[in-house]
Write a protein that holds these residues in place. Sequence first.
Motif, PDB file in Angstrom:
ATOM      1  N   ASP A  34       0.832  -1.531  -0.298  1.00 27.82           N
ATOM      2  CA  ASP A  34      -0.139  -0.337  -0.162  1.00 27.82           C
ATOM      3  C   ASP A  34       1.038   0.913  -0.135  1.00 27.82           C
ATOM      4  O   ASP A  34       0.398   2.149  -0.459  1.00 27.82           O
ATOM      5  CB  ASP A  34      -0.832   0.076   1.219  1.00 27.82           C
ATOM      6  N   MET A  35       2.156   1.416   0.823  1.00 25.10           N
ATOM      7  CA  MET A  35       3.207   2.567   0.671  1.00 25.10           C
ATOM      8  C   MET A  35       3.209   2.931  -0.348  1.00 25.10           C
ATOM      9  O   MET A  35       3.555   3.885  -0.614  1.00 25.10           O
ATOM     10  CB  MET A  35       3.843   2.016   1.969  1.00 25.10           C
ATOM     11  N   PHE A  36       3.951   1.948  -1.553  1.00 29.02           N
ATOM     12  CA  PHE A  36       4.472   2.394  -2.329  1.00 29.02           C
ATOM     13  C   PHE A  36       4.015   2.264  -3.422  1.00 29.02           C
ATOM     14  O   PHE A  36       3.776   2.746  -4.643  1.00 29.02           O
ATOM     15  CB  PHE A  36       5.403   1.089  -2.560  1.00 29.02           C
ATOM     16  N   GLY A  37       2.272   1.808  -3.157  1.00 34.09           N
ATOM     17  CA  GLY A  37       0.910   1.827  -4.707  1.00 34.09           C
ATOM     18  C   GLY A  37       0.769   3.424  -4.391  1.00 34.09           C
ATOM     19  O   GLY A  37       0.026   3.920  -5.557  1.00 34.09           O
ATOM     20  N   ASP A  38       0.389   4.047  -3.001  1.00 36.13           N
ATOM     21  CA  ASP A  38       0.648   5.049  -3.165  1.00 36.13           C
ATOM     22  C   ASP A  38       1.163   6.525  -3.276  1.00 36.13           C
ATOM     23  O   ASP A  38       2.139   6.845  -3.475  1.00 36.13           O
ATOM     24  CB  ASP A  38       0.150   5.681  -1.188  1.00 36.13           C
ATOM     25  N   HIS A  39       0.547   7.437  -4.389  1.00 27.97           N
ATOM     26  CA  HIS A  39       1.058   8.064  -4.959  1.00 27.97           C
ATOM     27  C   HIS A  39       0.855   9.921  -4.422  1.00 27.97           C
ATOM     28  O   HIS A  39       1.446   9.909  -4.546  1.00 27.97           O
ATOM     29  CB  HIS A  39       0.066   8.391  -6.603  1.00 27.97           C
ATOM     30  N   THR A  40       0.020   9.751  -3.011  1.00 30.97           N
ATOM     31  CA  THR A  40      -0.230  10.985  -2.762  1.00 30.97           C
ATOM     32  C   THR A  40       1.317  10.657  -1.546  1.00 30.97           C
ATOM     33  O   THR A  40       1.538  11.975  -1.421  1.00 30.97           O
ATOM     34  CB  THR A  40      -0.951  10.842  -1.928  1.00 30.97           C
ATOM     35  N   LEU A  41       1.516  10.129  -0.935  1.00 32.09           N
ATOM     36  CA  LEU A  41       3.248   9.779  -0.250  1.00 32.09           C
ATOM     37  C   LEU A  41       4.214  10.798  -1.044  1.00 32.09           C
ATOM     38  O   LEU A  41       4.693   9.877  -2.171  1.00 32.09           O
ATOM     39  CB  LEU A  41       3.568   9.008   0.038  1.00 32.09           C
ATOM     40  N   SER A  42       5.216  11.640  -0.778  1.00 29.47           N
ATOM     41  CA  SER A  42       6.615  11.780  -1.014  1.00 29.47           C
ATOM     42  C   SER A  42       7.598  10.591  -1.229  1.00 29.47           C
ATOM     43  O   SER A  42       7.082   9.694  -0.461  1.00 29.47           O
ATOM     44  CB  SER A  42       7.158  12.733  -0.536  1.00 29.47           C
ATOM     45  N   GLY A  43       8.723  10.734  -1.887  1.00 24.93           N
ATOM     46  CA  GLY A  43       9.415   9.553  -1.644  1.00 24.93           C
ATOM     47  C   GLY A  43      10.050  10.375  -0.592  1.00 24.93           C
ATOM     48  O   GLY A  43      10.650   8.810   0.777  1.00 24.93           O
ATOM     49  N   TRP A  44      10.150  10.906   0.964  1.00 20.88           N
ATOM     50  CA  TRP A  44      10.738  10.871   1.950  1.00 20.88           C
ATOM     51  C   TRP A  44       9.911  10.692   2.700  1.00 20.88           C
ATOM     52  O   TRP A  44      10.008   9.475   3.928  1.00 20.88           O
ATOM     53  CB  TRP A  44      10.739  12.395   2.386  1.00 20.88           C
ATOM     54  N   ALA A  45       8.873  10.405   2.913  1.00 23.28           N
ATOM     55  CA  ALA A  45       8.030   9.558   3.592  1.00 23.28           C
ATOM     56  C   ALA A  45       7.466   8.582   3.048  1.00 23.28           C
ATOM     57  O   ALA A  45       7.605   7.314   4.206  1.00 23.28           O
ATOM     58  CB  ALA A  45       6.416  10.169   3.250  1.00 23.28           C
ATOM     59  N   LYS A  46       7.832   7.709   2.140  1.00 23.65           N
ATOM     60  CA  LYS A  46       8.156   6.872   2.253  1.00 23.65           C
ATOM     61  C   LYS A  46       8.950   5.666   2.918  1.00 23.65           C
ATOM     62  O   LYS A  46       9.017   4.599   2.878  1.00 23.65           O
ATOM     63  CB  LYS A  46       7.743   6.178   0.208  1.00 23.65           C
ATOM     64  N   ALA A  47      10.039   6.452   2.653  1.00 23.84           N
ATOM     65  CA  ALA A  47      11.527   6.414   2.832  1.00 23.84           C
ATOM     66  C   ALA A  47      11.517   5.550   4.269  1.00 23.84           C
ATOM     67  O   ALA A  47      11.484   4.977   5.509  1.00 23.84           O
ATOM     68  CB  ALA A  47      12.264   7.224   2.409  1.00 23.84           C
ATOM     69  N   GLY A  48      10.652   6.903   5.074  1.00 28.57           N
ATOM     70  CA  GLY A  48      10.339   6.320   6.698  1.00 28.57           C
ATOM     71  C   GLY A  48       9.349   5.422   6.955  1.00 28.57           C
ATOM     72  O   GLY A  48       9.798   5.216   8.358  1.00 28.57           O
ATOM     73  N   TRP A  49       8.345   5.739   6.442  1.00 29.61           N
ATOM     74  CA  TRP A  49       7.937   4.089   7.198  1.00 29.61           C
ATOM     75  C   TRP A  49       8.110   3.114   6.707  1.00 29.61           C
ATOM     76  O   TRP A  49       8.547   2.153   7.206  1.00 29.61           O
ATOM     77  CB  TRP A  49       6.843   4.422   5.807  1.00 29.61           C
ATOM     78  N   ALA A  50       9.466   3.200   5.579  1.00 26.05           N
ATOM     79  CA  ALA A  50       9.659   1.820   4.878  1.00 26.05           C
ATOM     80  C   ALA A  50      11.149   1.050   5.879  1.00 26.05           C
ATOM     81  O   ALA A  50      10.846   0.205   6.333  1.00 26.05           O
ATOM     82  CB  ALA A  50      10.641   1.555   3.530  1.00 26.05           C
ATOM     83  N   LEU A  51      11.548   2.751   6.943  1.00 29.27           N
ATOM     84  CA  LEU A  51      12.704   2.177   7.531  1.00 29.27           C
ATOM     85  C   LEU A  51      11.690   1.807   9.316  1.00 29.27           C
ATOM     86  O   LEU A  51      12.207   0.513  10.044  1.00 29.27           O
ATOM     87  CB  LEU A  51      13.443   4.015   7.551  1.00 29.27           C
ATOM     88  N   LEU A  52      10.709   1.988   9.179  1.00 27.67           N
ATOM     89  CA  LEU A  52      10.082   1.914  10.213  1.00 27.67           C
ATOM     90  C   LEU A  52       9.185   0.269  10.360  1.00 27.67           C
ATOM     91  O   LEU A  52       9.252   0.334  10.809  1.00 27.67           O
ATOM     92  CB  LEU A  52       8.598   2.940  10.443  1.00 27.67           C
ATOM     93  N   LEU A  53       9.088   0.434   9.320  1.00 29.09           N
ATOM     94  CA  LEU A  53       8.259  -1.513   8.745  1.00 29.09           C
ATOM     95  C   LEU A  53       9.110  -2.039   8.424  1.00 29.09           C
ATOM     96  O   LEU A  53       9.204  -3.371   8.783  1.00 29.09           O
ATOM     97  CB  LEU A  53       7.340  -1.015   7.655  1.00 29.09           C
ATOM     98  N   ILE A  54      11.042  -1.547   8.700  1.00 24.47           N
ATOM     99  CA  ILE A  54      12.455  -2.788   8.212  1.00 24.47           C
ATOM    100  C   ILE A  54      12.094  -2.937   9.863  1.00 24.47           C
ATOM    101  O   ILE A  54      13.383  -4.135  10.125  1.00 24.47           O
ATOM    102  CB  ILE A  54      12.936  -2.266   7.438  1.00 24.47           C
ATOM    103  N   PHE A  55      12.803  -1.907   9.845  1.00 20.55           N
ATOM    104  CA  PHE A  55      13.925  -2.136  11.615  1.00 20.55           C
ATOM    105  C   PHE A  55      12.291  -1.716  12.746  1.00 20.55           C
ATOM    106  O   PHE A  55      13.131  -3.180  13.714  1.00 20.55           O
ATOM    107  CB  PHE A  55      14.124  -1.180  11.698  1.00 20.55           C
ATOM    108  N   VAL A  56      11.254  -1.814  12.504  1.00 20.59           N
ATOM    109  CA  VAL A  56      10.115  -2.132  13.943  1.00 20.59           C
ATOM    110  C   VAL A  56       9.199  -3.272  13.630  1.00 20.59           C
ATOM    111  O   VAL A  56       7.928  -1.797  13.250  1.00 20.59           O
ATOM    112  CB  VAL A  56       9.952  -1.452  15.122  1.00 20.59           C
ATOM    113  N   PRO A  57       9.107  -4.120  12.891  1.00 22.38           N
ATOM    114  CA  PRO A  57       7.821  -3.778  11.560  1.00 22.38           C
ATOM    115  C   PRO A  57       6.677  -4.603  12.666  1.00 22.38           C
ATOM    116  O   PRO A  57       5.485  -4.318  12.105  1.00 22.38           O
ATOM    117  CB  PRO A  57       8.246  -5.965  11.586  1.00 22.38           C
ATOM    118  N   TRP A  58       6.213  -4.221  13.526  1.00 23.25           N
ATOM    119  CA  TRP A  58       5.367  -4.751  14.036  1.00 23.25           C
ATOM    120  C   TRP A  58       4.643  -4.069  15.156  1.00 23.25           C
ATOM    121  O   TRP A  58       3.447  -3.261  14.601  1.00 23.25           O
ATOM    122  CB  TRP A  58       5.342  -6.108  16.136  1.00 23.25           C
ATOM    123  N   VAL A  59       5.553  -2.536  15.208  1.00 27.15           N
ATOM    124  CA  VAL A  59       4.947  -1.478  16.360  1.00 27.15           C
ATOM    125  C   VAL A  59       4.943  -0.260  14.530  1.00 27.15           C
ATOM    126  O   VAL A  59       3.801   0.220  14.279  1.00 27.15           O
ATOM    127  CB  VAL A  59       6.434  -1.129  16.353  1.00 27.15           C
TER     128      VAL A  59
END
Length: 131
Positions: A34-59
């Motif tokens: 969903d994050m990578f398919g969302d066209h309204t998110l900027s690249g920085w926001a996607k990078a932040g969400w990706a880091l959060l999802l990768i390093f703290v997946p459950w939370v």
Amino acid sequence: MDAMTTDFGEVLLWSFWFFIWIAALMAWFRCLFDMFGDHTLSGWAKAGWALLLIFVPWVGALIYLIARGRSMTERQQSQAAQMQAAQADYIKQVAGTPTSAADQIAGAKALLDSGTINQSEFDALKAKALA
């Protein structure tokens, strides 16, 4: 005997944790897609969400679902509506346009003139078109 299967309670507990693990993976992948398919998110926001999802997946997945759950649903519904409209257009395209009785009779007359059908077949086609 194997330590995992010594009693029924341990088997149930193992099955429960396996179910939780699979459900967490499904939620995590759904958030990533969903994050990578969302066209309204900027690249920085996607990078932040990706880091959060990768390093703290459950939370990260829990926070993503809470913060962006409604927009996930809206995107999924709009995508389903687009797919349904595309399917309806395709069905209309494949089905073709209905021909009128005059068009059917003209086509049968062309077949009669070319010798493909005889007079009795032409009369049957004409009667069917007029019915």
